[in-house]
Design an enzyme around this catalytic site. Structure first.
Site, PDB file in Angstrom:
ATOM      1  N   LYS A  25      -8.911  14.343   4.153  1.00  0.00           N
ATOM      2  CA  LYS A  25      -8.184  12.634   3.951  1.00  0.00           C
ATOM      3  C   LYS A  25      -7.243  13.280   5.461  1.00  0.00           C
ATOM      4  CE  LYS A  25      -7.007  13.659   0.100  1.00  0.00           C
ATOM      5  NZ  LYS A  25      -6.872  12.416  -0.394  1.00  0.00           N
ATOM      6  N   ARG A  26      -6.577  11.828   5.995  1.00  0.00           N
ATOM      7  CA  ARG A  26      -5.312  12.546   6.728  1.00  0.00           C
ATOM      8  C   ARG A  26      -4.388  13.779   6.322  1.00  0.00           C
ATOM      9  NH1 ARG A  26      -5.156   8.397  11.118  1.00  0.00           N
ATOM     10  NH2 ARG A  26      -3.071   9.883  12.163  1.00  0.00           N
TER      11      ARG A  26
ATOM     12  N   HIS B  30       0.965  -1.759  -0.102  1.00  0.00           N
ATOM     13  CA  HIS B  30       0.699   0.047  -0.092  1.00  0.00           C
ATOM     14  C   HIS B  30       0.804   1.390   0.009  1.00  0.00           C
ATOM     15  CE1 HIS B  30      -4.248  -1.385   0.795  1.00  0.00           C
ATOM     16  NE2 HIS B  30      -3.989  -2.693   1.047  1.00  0.00           N
TER      17      HIS B  30
ATOM     18  N   THR C 211      -9.005   6.759  -2.450  1.00  0.00           N
ATOM     19  CA  THR C 211     -10.280   6.161  -2.168  1.00  0.00           C
ATOM     20  C   THR C 211     -11.303   7.695  -2.112  1.00  0.00           C
ATOM     21  OG1 THR C 211     -10.280   5.739  -0.784  1.00  0.00           O
ATOM     22  CG2 THR C 211      -9.285   3.915  -2.476  1.00  0.00           C
TER      23      THR C 211
ATOM     24  N   LYS D 236       0.733  14.893   1.504  1.00  0.00           N
ATOM     25  CA  LYS D 236      -1.023  15.545   0.659  1.00  0.00           C
ATOM     26  C   LYS D 236      -1.428  15.983   0.694  1.00  0.00           C
ATOM     27  CE  LYS D 236      -3.000  11.004   2.876  1.00  0.00           C
ATOM     28  NZ  LYS D 236      -4.145   9.896   1.594  1.00  0.00           N
TER      29      LYS D 236
ATOM     30  N   LYS E 293     -14.863   9.026  -4.039  1.00  0.00           N
ATOM     31  CA  LYS E 293     -16.245   9.047  -3.434  1.00  0.00           C
ATOM     32  C   LYS E 293     -16.627   9.903  -4.024  1.00  0.00           C
ATOM     33  CE  LYS E 293     -13.884   6.339   0.544  1.00  0.00           C
ATOM     34  NZ  LYS E 293     -13.735   6.829   1.727  1.00  0.00           N
TER      35      LYS E 293
HETATM   36  C1  LIG Z   1     -12.566   6.941   1.962  1.00  0.00           C
HETATM   37  C2  LIG Z   1     -12.086   7.999   3.282  1.00  0.00           C
HETATM   38  C3  LIG Z   1     -10.654   7.887   3.448  1.00  0.00           C
HETATM   39  C4  LIG Z   1      -9.037   7.558   2.806  1.00  0.00           C
HETATM   40  O1  LIG Z   1      -9.180   9.502   1.578  1.00  0.00           O
HETATM   41  P1  LIG Z   1      -7.970   9.209   0.499  1.00  0.00           P
HETATM   42  O2  LIG Z   1      -8.727  10.812  -0.043  1.00  0.00           O
HETATM   43  O3  LIG Z   1      -8.235   7.956  -0.301  1.00  0.00           O
HETATM   44  O4  LIG Z   1      -6.693   9.633   1.888  1.00  0.00           O
HETATM   45  C5  LIG Z   1      -9.960   8.239   5.318  1.00  0.00           C
HETATM   46  N1  LIG Z   1     -10.702   8.441   5.506  1.00  0.00           N
HETATM   47  C6  LIG Z   1     -11.723   8.065   5.890  1.00  0.00           C
HETATM   48  C7  LIG Z   1     -13.069   8.281   7.104  1.00  0.00           C
HETATM   49  C8  LIG Z   1     -12.846   7.842   4.386  1.00  0.00           C
HETATM   50  O5  LIG Z   1     -13.789   7.625   4.512  1.00  0.00           O
END
Ligand SMILES: *Cc1c(COP(=O)(O)O)cnc(C)c1O
Length: 831
Positions: free
Chosen positions: A565-566, A375, A673, A571, A677
């Site tokens: 995101k984190r 990953h 991911t 990022k 979304k």
């Molecule tokens: C999808 C998701 C992530 C991952 O987000 P990235 O933008 O891909 O880093 C992290 N936390 C939650 C709660 C998510 O639903």
């Protein structure tokens, strides 16, 4: 009484259903709900608390979930199907209730049943505390995969850890992150069932004894210095309309019989202390996304859940009357990152030491059982454990790892590899503190290794695992990540789901490619209008939610520019901040052409020990204070940091986004991911050529994706040529002004030192090349604001993003795993 070996047959279900109909009509749901409320909780609706109501409904739904699970299990058993064991140290399932209602297709019936009792389903749904058993993307991916495996009918069990405290709750105090323990089990967890009879003993420490027995067989015994046990807690995970599988999480407990020798001499308290120490093992999830720092307890957690899971898999294999020699024919074990990679050594130990198998045979089974998903390419995130620590906690495993390594290096020697190559590929890193490279252990011990996007899998083969890809090219493959569209569109965006279903039917719920049919409506003005009205409704909901959480009010008509995101430097949340500051500067200078009113929405947790990430959160909030309170700009720009980003909040945020920020430095984000979304909910992406952004852009079309920044090759060239960020500071006047703002004191009540660490880092090292990509980003944002001013054009692009996002369903990912890695045919059970 031993009943375990009785075969599960379908007629059991009709026996049960003769005693009570587990039905799906409004009346049956209402009857079950009232019964649960009264007999399980001792309440009638008039005096029930919100939590009582939630629990009664959860139990009502759980009965129906177990029905699906039992049916699937009977079907799998009858077909003697090959199964997947998914090993993941993290899961982030999100709230179960709403999702299970959708999967059982009883949302409307339930809403009606509750209404007749004067109760509101949405209020009850809000009561659920989600299990935060993961940090972010990796754990969420595991849960998306559980859902798709269940839906597609892949015989599967998801194994993991039942952390008593999940990922911390994030509060913002004076602009800074503060962490609060996550007490998700405080009110009880109606979804899980404990299985006290499914428990395994786990050893730690001590030493090994080696001897040759009377039959000339080499024997090893591990004499540990402590033992505990892991007990199974099962949560049913439903698929859409049909199957159900189990997520089996292990909780650490003390071995039943107290240590009587200690007890007898009167040291009762010492025995109790030992019990408490055992239970500490699964107390808390480590809140680090992407990197780890050699914590002993973390290694113990990993070994603990891996050993419980492997012992359970062996039990299942033998229980079905199969031979252990055929383990790899009936099970494949997917390693979600290196966190469970000690499994390679543990399976060898179980087969050789406990089940008396020859090394060669055991190795053949092992390397045909595991498959490994990588990953990350970040060097600091590649897991390694010092030989000292590993040998102290798991002395037998260290011996096994050395033996695997010896045999592996001998193989390389026979192929005329030189010393330098062998040192690079060895499972043991001898440079610096001697340590075990877990990615190498996983790679050598697996029959397949995959990355999580086309770009990432390519880089994996070219860089991190290059030597292994040369040696075993057929071992390497790609499976691009996907997301559970039933949760992230079906449950979380009911308005858009309904519009889509009205237009093209409901088939997209099981086949996301059906969304292609929306393409022909992308120019349809009335459809565009409905589309954007729904977005506006979703934005109103998010605005209300944010105001309640932060006190900041946002006009829903603004462009919602979202970065959630984190928090991590790679990022580049701080690149987004530089953009906001550039707009602020322009507006203050009276230059407001081409700036549309925009709300910048951030969310995400920082690892508690990650100084820079925490400083970035403080910076975002400081910029918010400046911008939101400035009379001249506050109607043009708003900045909100929404605290405690988790799945529950994600379900409110993604449907309300206009613009999705996916701006990591190219080559750093393995897949992402969140990007999927957002697009699934009609947001347009501004992004780099990183991770799955590359494939998203291919699918939705270059004209519907805002690309900026360097490619991976360009990033590497920049670095190779000796990157000097200061040059960009000198040459770019606006960038210079924006950066100087950080240390002007204007953002920090006159404190010029607060943000200096960020400033210095950007000017001196800038490891993620923000300054290099800055102008390209600013230019792209100008273009974005122009497109936003033309609502018809924006709506069309938004529709086309959704119409072309079908590839990124986790159903597609799981089908890819089934064909290219697992060699499993899904067994979909339908009514
Ligand atoms: C999808 C998701 C992530 C991952 O987000 P990235 O933008 O891909 O880093 C992290 N936390 C939650 C709660 C998510 O639903």
């Amino acid at each position: 009484m031993k009943r375990e070996n009785k075969k599960l047959e379908k007629h059991f279900l009709s026996q049960i259903e003769n005693t009570e109909k587990i039905g799906f009509s409004k009346e049956e749901i209402k009857a079950s709900f009232l019964k649960k409320l009264f007999y399980n909780l001792g309440r009638v609706p008039q005096v029930a608390t919100e939590n009582d109501l939630y629990k009664a409904l959860a139990l009502t739904v759980r009965d129906r979930a177990f029905r699906q699970f039992v049916r699937s299990t009977a079907e799998f058993a009858q077909k003697d199907a090959r199964a997947v064991a998914y090993l993941s140290a993290e899961y982030l399932p999100g709230p179960h209730l709403g999702k299970n209602l959708l999967n059982l297709e009883i949302t409307d019936e339930t809403r009606e049943a509750l209404k007749e009792l004067d109760l509101d389903l949405d209020e009850i749904l809000r009561e659920e505390v989600e299990p935060g058993l993961g940090n972010g993307g990796l754990g969420r991916l595991a849960s998306c995969y559980m859902d798709s495996m269940a839906t597609l009918g892949v015989p599967a069990i998801g194994y993991g850890i039942r952390y008593e405290f999940g990922i911390f709750n994030q509060n913002i105090k004076n602009g800074w992150q503060s962490e609060e323990t996550d007490l998700w089990l405080h009110y009880g967890n109606p979804w899980e069932v404990v299985r006290p009879e499914i428990a395994y003993e786990i050893k730690f420490g001590g030493r090994t004894e080696h001897w040759v027995d009377e039959n000339d067989k080499y024997q090893v015994e591990w004499i540990p210095d402590s033992e505990l046990k892991g007990t199974a807690y099962d949560t049913p995970i439903l698929g859409y309309q049909s199957n159900g599988i189990i997520m089996r999480l292990w909780k650490a407990e003390a071995i039943e019989s107290f240590d009587f020798s200690v007890y007898n001499v009167g040291d009762y308290y010492k025995a109790v202390e030992k019990k408490m120490r055992s239970e500490n093992l699964t107390k808390v999830l480590y809140p680090n996304d992407e990197n780890l720092s050699g914590k002993e307890l973390r290694l113990k957690q990993q070994y603990f859940f891996v050993s419980c899971s492997l012992q359970d898999i062996i039990r299942l294999q033998l229980m079905q009357g199969r031979k252990l020699e055929d383990l790899h024919k009936k099970f494949t074990i997917q390693l979600n990152d290196t966190h469970p990679s000690i499994a390679v050594a543990e399976l060898m130990r179980l087969l050789v030491d406990e089940h008396q198998m020859e090394w060669v045979d055991a190795w053949n089974i092992t390397k045909n059982t595991f498959a490994y998903t990588n990953h990350t390419l970040l060097p600091e995130a590649l897991e390694r454990w010092s030989v000292g620590l590993l040998g102290r906690l798991l002395p037998r495993h260290l011996e096994i790892i050395y033996e695997i390594n010896n045999r592996f290096l001998n193989e390389l020697k026979e192929r005329n590899y030189n010393g330098e190559q062998m040192a690079r590929m060895s499972l043991i890193d001898e440079s610096g503190e001697t340590s075990v490279r877990m990615a190498h252990l996983a790679t050598v011990g697996s029959y397949k290794v995959n990355g999580v996007s086309a770009l990432h899998s390519g880089l994996l083969k070219k860089q991190v695992l290059n030597d292994f890809a040369d040696l075993w090219p057929e071992k390497f493959t790609n499976v691009t990540n996907g997301v559970d569209h039933r949760r992230f569109l079906g449950v979380s965006n009911p308005r858009l789901s309904e519009l889509i279903s009205k237009k093209i039917g409901k088939h997209w719920l099981t086949d996301l490619m059906q969304l292609h049919q929306l393409e022909k409506f992308s120019d349809d003005k009335t459809f565009q209008k409905k589309w954007m009205e729904i977005k506006l409704q979703n934005k109103k909901e998010l605005a209300a939610h944010m105001e309640e959480r932060t006190g900041i009010s946002v006009d829903p008509k603004m462009l919602f520019d979202v970065h959630v995101k984190r928090i991590h430097e790679y990022k580049r949340q701080h690149l987004k901040v530089l953009h906001i500051l550039s707009l602020y500067k322009r507006l203050k200078n009276g230059d407001d052409k081409n700036i549309v009113p925009t709300a910048f929405i951030f969310g995400g947790k920082a690892a508690p020990g990650y100084f820079m990430a925490k400083l970035i959160i403080k910076l975002i909030n400081s910029v918010g204070d400046l911008v939101n309170n400035d009379e001249q700009v506050k109607d043009r720009l708003k900045v909100v940091f929404l605290p405690n980003f988790n799945v529950k909040q994600a379900q409110v945020v993604y449907p309300a986004a206009d613009l999705s920020e996916q701006i990591s430095l190219a080559g750093k984000e393995a897949s992402g991911t969140g990007n999927m979304k957002f697009a699934l909910n009609g947001a347009l992406t501004v992004g780099t050529l990183d991770g799955a952004n590359v494939e998203i852009r291919e699918e939705v079309g270059d004209e519907n994706f805002f690309l900026f920044g360097q490619s991976t090759e360009e990033v590497q060239k920049t670095r190779a040529e000796g990157y000097r960020p200061y040059k960009y500071y000198e040459q770019n006047e606006e960038l210079r002004e924006v950066l100087d703002l950080l240390i002007s004191g204007e953002l920090s009540d006159g404190d010029k030192e607060l943000f200096r660490p960020l400033y210095n880092n950007l000017l001196q090292q800038d490891p993620y090349q923000l300054l290099k990509d800055y102008q390209s980003y600013i230019d792209k944002q100008e273009e974005i604001h122009k497109v936003w001013s033309k609502p018809g054009e924006w709506a069309k692009k938004s529709i086309l993003n959704v119409a072309n996002i079908g590839k990124f369903s986790s159903d597609r990912s799981i089908k890819d795993y089934c064909t290219t890695i697992w060699k499993i045919d899904p067994v979909r059970v339908e009514d």
